[in-house]
Design a protein around this motif. Sequence first.
Motif, PDB file in Angstrom:
ATOM      1  N   GLY C 166       7.039 -19.357   5.600  1.00 15.31           N
ATOM      2  CA  GLY C 166       6.723 -19.930   4.275  1.00 15.31           C
ATOM      3  C   GLY C 166       5.206 -20.698   4.410  1.00 15.31           C
ATOM      4  N   LYS C 167       4.629 -20.560   5.538  1.00 13.56           N
ATOM      5  CA  LYS C 167       3.304 -21.159   5.489  1.00 13.56           C
ATOM      6  C   LYS C 167       2.450 -20.214   4.847  1.00 13.56           C
ATOM      7  N   LYS C 168       1.379 -20.977   4.269  1.00 14.91           N
ATOM      8  CA  LYS C 168       0.291 -20.166   3.470  1.00 14.91           C
ATOM      9  C   LYS C 168      -0.699 -19.772   4.466  1.00 14.91           C
ATOM     10  N   PHE C 169      -0.990 -18.525   4.480  1.00 23.05           N
ATOM     11  CA  PHE C 169      -1.937 -17.735   5.420  1.00 23.05           C
ATOM     12  C   PHE C 169      -3.122 -17.375   4.587  1.00 23.05           C
ATOM     13  N   LEU C 170      -4.530 -17.593   4.998  1.00 20.12           N
ATOM     14  CA  LEU C 170      -5.507 -17.064   4.247  1.00 20.12           C
ATOM     15  C   LEU C 170      -6.507 -16.557   5.168  1.00 20.12           C
ATOM     16  N   LEU C 171      -6.564 -15.077   5.211  1.00 18.76           N
ATOM     17  CA  LEU C 171      -7.694 -14.320   5.894  1.00 18.76           C
ATOM     18  C   LEU C 171      -8.883 -14.145   5.004  1.00 18.76           C
ATOM     19  N   THR C 172      -9.897 -14.585   5.409  1.00 15.27           N
ATOM     20  CA  THR C 172     -10.997 -14.724   4.744  1.00 15.27           C
ATOM     21  C   THR C 172     -12.284 -13.901   5.269  1.00 15.27           C
ATOM     22  N   TRP C 173     -12.718 -13.144   4.639  1.00 22.90           N
ATOM     23  CA  TRP C 173     -13.715 -12.163   4.986  1.00 22.90           C
ATOM     24  C   TRP C 173     -15.003 -13.298   4.935  1.00 22.90           C
ATOM     25  N   THR C 174     -15.774 -13.020   6.026  1.00 22.31           N
ATOM     26  CA  THR C 174     -17.210 -13.627   5.849  1.00 22.31           C
ATOM     27  C   THR C 174     -18.405 -12.907   5.892  1.00 22.31           C
ATOM     28  N   SER C 187      -5.171  -6.854  12.175  1.00 18.92           N
ATOM     29  CA  SER C 187      -3.999  -7.541  12.859  1.00 18.92           C
ATOM     30  C   SER C 187      -3.876  -8.694  12.376  1.00 18.92           C
ATOM     31  N   ALA C 188      -4.829  -9.656  11.913  1.00 17.50           N
ATOM     32  CA  ALA C 188      -4.150 -10.770  11.318  1.00 17.50           C
ATOM     33  C   ALA C 188      -3.363 -10.477   9.939  1.00 17.50           C
ATOM     34  N   LEU C 189      -3.581  -9.672   9.314  1.00 19.92           N
ATOM     35  CA  LEU C 189      -2.789  -9.340   8.151  1.00 19.92           C
ATOM     36  C   LEU C 189      -1.074  -9.042   8.455  1.00 19.92           C
ATOM     37  N   ILE C 190      -1.048  -8.159   9.420  1.00 16.64           N
ATOM     38  CA  ILE C 190       0.182  -7.681   9.767  1.00 16.64           C
ATOM     39  C   ILE C 190       0.989  -8.819  10.236  1.00 16.64           C
ATOM     40  N   ILE C 191       0.350  -9.545  11.278  1.00 16.88           N
ATOM     41  CA  ILE C 191       1.045 -10.351  12.197  1.00 16.88           C
ATOM     42  C   ILE C 191       1.517 -11.782  11.192  1.00 16.88           C
ATOM     43  N   ALA C 192       0.368 -12.117  10.405  1.00 20.45           N
ATOM     44  CA  ALA C 192       0.885 -13.102   9.559  1.00 20.45           C
ATOM     45  C   ALA C 192       1.943 -12.746   8.682  1.00 20.45           C
ATOM     46  N   ALA C 193       2.058 -11.432   8.088  1.00 16.49           N
ATOM     47  CA  ALA C 193       3.254 -10.962   7.274  1.00 16.49           C
ATOM     48  C   ALA C 193       4.581 -10.751   7.939  1.00 16.49           C
ATOM     49  N   LYS C 194       4.395 -10.392   9.211  1.00 11.98           N
ATOM     50  CA  LYS C 194       5.605 -10.244  10.009  1.00 11.98           C
ATOM     51  C   LYS C 194       6.340 -11.762  10.365  1.00 11.98           C
ATOM     52  N   PHE C 195       5.558 -12.483  10.706  1.00  9.87           N
ATOM     53  CA  PHE C 195       6.077 -13.828  11.050  1.00  9.87           C
ATOM     54  C   PHE C 195       6.359 -14.821   9.766  1.00  9.87           C
ATOM     55  N   GLY C 196       6.506 -13.960   8.639  1.00 10.34           N
ATOM     56  CA  GLY C 196       6.989 -14.774   7.500  1.00 10.34           C
ATOM     57  C   GLY C 196       6.164 -15.605   6.696  1.00 10.34           C
ATOM     58  N   MET C 215      -2.448  -2.645   4.747  1.00  9.06           N
ATOM     59  CA  MET C 215      -1.926  -3.438   3.477  1.00  9.06           C
ATOM     60  C   MET C 215      -0.634  -3.338   3.180  1.00  9.06           C
ATOM     61  N   ASP C 216      -0.255  -1.837   3.531  1.00  5.67           N
ATOM     62  CA  ASP C 216       1.241  -1.648   3.157  1.00  5.67           C
ATOM     63  C   ASP C 216       2.172  -2.229   3.993  1.00  5.67           C
ATOM     64  N   ALA C 217       1.921  -1.894   5.205  1.00  3.30           N
ATOM     65  CA  ALA C 217       2.885  -2.557   6.270  1.00  3.30           C
ATOM     66  C   ALA C 217       2.910  -4.249   5.827  1.00  3.30           C
ATOM     67  N   ALA C 218       2.012  -4.975   5.832  1.00  4.16           N
ATOM     68  CA  ALA C 218       1.789  -6.389   5.425  1.00  4.16           C
ATOM     69  C   ALA C 218       2.702  -6.703   4.315  1.00  4.16           C
ATOM     70  N   ARG C 219       2.500  -5.806   3.169  1.00  3.60           N
ATOM     71  CA  ARG C 219       3.209  -6.216   1.906  1.00  3.60           C
ATOM     72  C   ARG C 219       4.650  -5.693   2.106  1.00  3.60           C
ATOM     73  N   GLU C 220       5.129  -5.049   2.906  1.00  4.87           N
ATOM     74  CA  GLU C 220       6.463  -4.672   3.075  1.00  4.87           C
ATOM     75  C   GLU C 220       6.943  -5.755   4.050  1.00  4.87           C
ATOM     76  N   SER C 221       6.472  -6.178   4.999  1.00  3.83           N
ATOM     77  CA  SER C 221       6.751  -7.413   5.650  1.00  3.83           C
ATOM     78  C   SER C 221       7.080  -8.522   4.954  1.00  3.83           C
ATOM     79  N   CYS C 222       5.988  -8.857   3.946  1.00  4.38           N
ATOM     80  CA  CYS C 222       6.299  -9.857   3.099  1.00  4.38           C
ATOM     81  C   CYS C 222       7.368  -9.748   2.265  1.00  4.38           C
ATOM     82  N   ALA C 223       7.638  -8.485   1.888  1.00  3.46           N
ATOM     83  CA  ALA C 223       8.715  -8.273   0.768  1.00  3.46           C
ATOM     84  C   ALA C 223      10.169  -8.524   1.539  1.00  3.46           C
ATOM     85  N   GLY C 226      10.831 -11.910   1.958  1.00  6.34           N
ATOM     86  CA  GLY C 226      10.781 -12.794   0.635  1.00  6.34           C
ATOM     87  C   GLY C 226       9.508 -13.884   0.456  1.00  6.34           C
ATOM     88  N   ARG C 227       8.476 -13.065   0.894  1.00  6.83           N
ATOM     89  CA  ARG C 227       6.910 -13.696   0.696  1.00  6.83           C
ATOM     90  C   ARG C 227       6.211 -12.858   0.093  1.00  6.83           C
TER      91      ARG C 227
END
Lengths: 331, 331, 331
Positions: C166-174, C187-196, C215-223, C226-227
Amino acid sequence: MKHFISTLDWSREELQAFLDHARALKAQPIQPLLKDKAVALVFFNPSLRTRTSFEIGTKQLGGHAVVLEPGKGAWPIEFEVGAKMDADPEEHVIEVARVLSRYCDIIAVRAFPKFEDWTEDRRDKVIRSFAQYATVPVINMETITHPCQELAHMLTLQEKLGQTDGKKFLLTWTYHPKPLNTAVANSALIIAAKFGMDVTLLCPTPEYELDRRYMDAARESCAQNGRSLTVSHDIAEAYAGADVVYAKSWGAIPYFGNWDAEREIRKNYAHFIVNSEKMALTNQALFSHCLPVRREVKVTGEVLDSAQSIAIDEAENRLHVQKAIMAGLLS
Amino acid sequence: MKHFISTLDWSREELQAFLDHARALKAQPIQPLLKDKAVALVFFNPSLRTRTSFEIGTKQLGGHAVVLEPGKGAWPIEFEVGAKMDADPEEHVIEVARVLSRYCDIIAVRAFPKFEDWTEDRRDKVIRSFAQYATVPVINMETITHPCQELAHMLTLQEKLGQTDGKKFLLTWTYHPKPLNTAVANSALIIAAKFGMDVTLLCPTPEYELDRRYMDAARESCAQNGRSLTVSHDIAEAYAGADVVYAKSWGAIPYFGNWDAEREIRKNYAHFIVNSEKMALTNQALFSHCLPVRREVKVTGEVLDSAQSIAIDEAENRLHVQKAIMAGLLS
Amino acid sequence: MKHFISTLDWSREELQAFLDHARALKAQPIQPLLKDKAVALVFFNPSLRTRTSFEIGTKQLGGHAVVLEPGKGAWPIEFEVGAKMDADPEEHVIEVARVLSRYCDIIAVRAFPKFEDWTEDRRDKVIRSFAQYATVPVINMETITHPCQELAHMLTLQEKLGQTDGKKFLLTWTYHPKPLNTAVANSALIIAAKFGMDVTLLCPTPEYELDRRYMDAARESCAQNGRSLTVSHDIAEAYAGADVVYAKSWGAIPYFGNWDAEREIRKNYAHFIVNSEKMALTNQALFSHCLPVRREVKVTGEVLDSAQSIAIDEAENRLHVQKAIMAGLLS
């Protein structure tokens, strides 16, 4: 926590304690003084003896050394605080020092000067930065001084001469086709002075005198010990009666960044090579050089292979003193 | 103290003792035979298997190996005795060998020939110099021969064939886009002959025959064992009935320093590649190559991946034989 | 036997077991879990943290790590199956993987993409080839993902936040002067999504979105959790209320092989630097970056040195999670 960056930061008594411990470790090399500890060996420049002796020494004390070469196997590093890092370096020494401190118990650094601007080089920025940001002890594996070499030299002299007080120590400049680091010369000067010797610096011209920081420190040590520091440009006079001849080549400080001009001067002084004729003027002096050494350029093979030569013993003693330093810094 | 530089210096019985010990170490890899010992691995050329197997093998016997790369992480080295060292090398092998002998219990050296002048290369100057000045045993990790590879090969043959006496051994030259070291070919010849095999050297033309030193030694061993050494330029004839096919590419000795001319000859012999058609002519021969190997150039993947291929087993056996050699030299 | 190449191959529960073990190893670092084992660390690219932490971690568990650099100290390697090997590479990954499997118990590989053709790079051919031919577990030390970094990041977040759900995770390009690997971003995307976590990807334009596979894997984990996964090009909106800010630069996938054109776009987005103004928009977010990081380019020193920065803790945790991964793969 104390770093081992320059012997100027350490008293003669403290350094003697390292030497005494080194002698004990030489007699009994395997001791668990660094058991399960890790040491980072950070090399910005090549190394044979330093790398081998630190790596094996750490192992003999039960620890493990990791060799890192920034710009080769590891990322290039930035040292300017506040720099906008849009050039080559991928990370700042702040992060490098902090992260290595999490993995390792000691960080040892070799970082030669850049030889372009002595005003900059004499700040010794690389190792000073590591020391500033590390949370573990930092050891100098040669920057603008070479304190591990100092202790190896002194251990060897004590083995051969017993007490060094009152002995005549000659540091002689020699020719070399390239301008070299002054580190070992600076170091020879200050350690010989600190351990009570009469010190002579022999070099071709006043331009080859060493940095005032080390000249002054040596002069002060000599004064405290009731000895003298002499600068000479007369080969025969300087060798006369010497007990120790230490040879080293270095670039003249006024010519940093202007080496083509210096080469024109330097090439006239190839006769500063250490040879048997010069050694015959001494008091059967011990001869040494820190290695690597160019045969027939800095010293003849005849002198280097003679019974008076202690260069190999001194190289071996690097192992023993470095183990004592590492163990001492963590005790 | 004895060095391990060439199997020509060792009897079949002595080499068999190394092989027997290697077999025991393969069965029980962790033994404290090098406890607290240090090994210097000096690489003048690249390595994957040699470095990995020596480093891990030393560790499995309780010791520690240090990897040194002169000219890369370590200083470039001079080998000519009496040289006036005003060129690139910063130190002489005399000092390197003497100093490493103080830190280490064994010095292992990889130094490929320079491929410019075989008269010079065949002196094997680099490792011979290390051996001359070191005060600890020196091991050849490939110079102009590759004796560790020889023992690994022989251990593998004994595992697969039992006795090697009387077996037909074919050493075949293969194409490769660059002229390569003759070391492994020299080594294959002398070890196969020493261990009682009938040896055939297959190469495109007489110019690809190996140095007389190794041809003569192999011929002499064969004679002592009642076997023969045959040179052939006929592929079908050479493969016929072979029990072992060992493949290797090398540059023709008369063209050392004149490789453009050799390339014009060599490029006509790409058909020396080892393939299933050729293997079908043999007595279900074992196939090997010392690695690294170029697939589809020196050998087809079909042969290399076949059940007859022992290249991976031979590579593994490097580990075991080298442990036996190190332990043997220090016992 | 299972490889550790991508966290997509592992469930949240399995990864949590690694994290729990890592926490135990952090509390008690010396354990004989890899006693007498050997680990090959194969680096096709530079490394500071990865090399140091794997090497020391292996040692702390009683094993020994060998560092190999193909193309530098070791032979260059071919990866195409069936290739006629007449170019640069001297050996095929088939042999390298098989031989290293004989010497070592684990093979870890760092192989960055070539940045010329993403269609090719996304095959992850180097490490997939090692995994195919090795007979021991293979660990990813960064290829097109960086799963060890993922676990180090997650361990650090769990230490600081407890549960991440339920925490809000921001991955920012720099911004960065060069186009970089997308691995850490993937990696940041998929692990953050996987861990809720609720995940936001902030980047300058749609062209900087990551590969669909991640992107798809992260979207699926989030779904499943419930994120949500949100892509944003609005800095203020993306930072608002974030609990974690993870910074990384990467090259835009549509411009692989056409970097001059990408540079013209990228240079307009230097203002994506993480600074105190942006951090003030967050929910007192933790800040991290995987290191190496360019100060004043990707993040200001002020943020990096602040109490909210967990970059050094995360780097330390590389050591602990990698030990857990190695021990887990061999158990």
